[in-house]
Design an enzyme around this catalytic site. Sequence first.
Site, PDB file in Angstrom:
ATOM      1  N   ILE A   1       0.813  -1.222   0.000  1.00  0.00           N
ATOM      2  CA  ILE A   1       0.000   0.000   0.000  1.00  0.00           C
ATOM      3  C   ILE A   1       0.846   1.271   0.000  1.00  0.00           C
ATOM      4  O   ILE A   1       0.310   2.378  -0.043  1.00  0.00           O
ATOM      5  CB  ILE A   1      -0.961   0.030   1.211  1.00  0.00           C
ATOM      6  CG1 ILE A   1      -0.194  -0.118   2.529  1.00  0.00           C
ATOM      7  CG2 ILE A   1      -2.032  -1.041   1.084  1.00  0.00           C
ATOM      8  CD1 ILE A   1      -1.067  -0.001   3.768  1.00  0.00           C
TER       9      ILE A   1
ATOM     10  N   GLY B   1       8.750   3.799   0.174  1.00  0.00           N
ATOM     11  CA  GLY B   1       9.671   4.919   0.304  1.00  0.00           C
ATOM     12  C   GLY B   1      11.009   4.497  -0.251  1.00  0.00           C
ATOM     13  O   GLY B   1      11.142   3.425  -0.857  1.00  0.00           O
TER      14      GLY B   1
ATOM     15  N   VAL C   1       5.383  -0.568   2.556  1.00  0.00           N
ATOM     16  CA  VAL C   1       4.319  -0.734   3.543  1.00  0.00           C
ATOM     17  C   VAL C   1       3.268  -1.680   2.976  1.00  0.00           C
ATOM     18  O   VAL C   1       2.830  -1.521   1.830  1.00  0.00           O
ATOM     19  CB  VAL C   1       3.676   0.613   3.918  1.00  0.00           C
ATOM     20  CG1 VAL C   1       2.625   0.417   5.008  1.00  0.00           C
ATOM     21  CG2 VAL C   1       4.731   1.616   4.381  1.00  0.00           C
TER      22      VAL C   1
ATOM     23  N   ASP D   1       7.255  17.124   9.049  1.00  0.00           N
ATOM     24  CA  ASP D   1       6.847  16.856   7.664  1.00  0.00           C
ATOM     25  C   ASP D   1       5.326  16.767   7.566  1.00  0.00           C
ATOM     26  O   ASP D   1       4.776  15.837   6.980  1.00  0.00           O
ATOM     27  CB  ASP D   1       7.502  15.575   7.149  1.00  0.00           C
ATOM     28  CG  ASP D   1       7.475  15.476   5.622  1.00  0.00           C
ATOM     29  OD1 ASP D   1       7.312  16.528   4.961  1.00  0.00           O
ATOM     30  OD2 ASP D   1       7.612  14.364   5.089  1.00  0.00           O
TER      31      ASP D   1
END
Length: 313
Positions: A51, A54, A59, A172
């Site tokens: 899903i 990075g 993930v 962030d």
Amino acid sequence: MAGQPSHMPHGGSPNHLCHVLGPAHPPDPQRHPNTLSFRCSLADFQIEKKIGRGQFSEVYKATCLLDRKTVALKKVQIFEMMDAKARQDCVKEIGLLKQLNHPNIIKYLDSFIEDNELNIVLELADAGDLSQMIKYFKKQKRLIPERTVWKYFVQLCSAVEHMHSRRVMHRDIKPANVFITATGIVKLGDLGLGRFFSSETTAAHSLVGTPYYMSPERIHENGYNFKSDIWSLGCLLYEMAALQSPFYGDKMNLFSLCQKIEQCDYPPLPGEHYSEKLRELVSMCIYPDPNHRPDIEYVHQVAKQMHVWTSST
């Protein structure tokens, strides 16, 4: 531990990380009958689909076989990160998540090292994120109703206030990191860039985060504190109303983008669609001098008042 590499990049080792995370051992459901056990293994999960990803991580949506709960399993190739700081950030993320316990923050459940990867088990928010909602309204050529803006923003403020009260800065905040559940609950995630501050200092100098949401002091690495999160909150509130970042348009030209940010040069929000209070809060948060930005308690208070007011009209 099975699967550990025989040699390591400079700056870290499996033994060091295992010391941080604790040794893996078989789960004991009797010890934690209502939650994931303290140390799981990959055998305890049925992975369903990827899903997210990075630079060093992927993930997955997964089911914990111990309690049949659906979770997010973040697999980090921690030993392939050649720079020690990136490895430290991953361990830091776990430490931050352990400290935070709030309904609007993605909950940390467990972590373990297996197959040369750091595995982090997280609460799953599976109905998308704020950036997807903004894109949907933009595609429909519709503005997000102000009551909806405050409904989500007040929850986000609650999460950030909890973080700041624990001396944790997110660093962030952006729509893609604000997840939304199927029942409309906001979950702030991706704390990998967060920085824990001791009570002695609230300044840091490393340049991380998303340029569109970065404050002037962060761009110039002049030192910054929790007020940089306030700047990002202002940018996010603006984007929910305008359906684009206040400094959108110069993604390929970093110099021009930085100039716009320094000068707080962004188009005004439409006064006929949004309240003066919303526009005022945006301008207070997106302010060049961090000392003159409000703190999170003030921003949250305004958001609560506006949420109540817009919900009743």
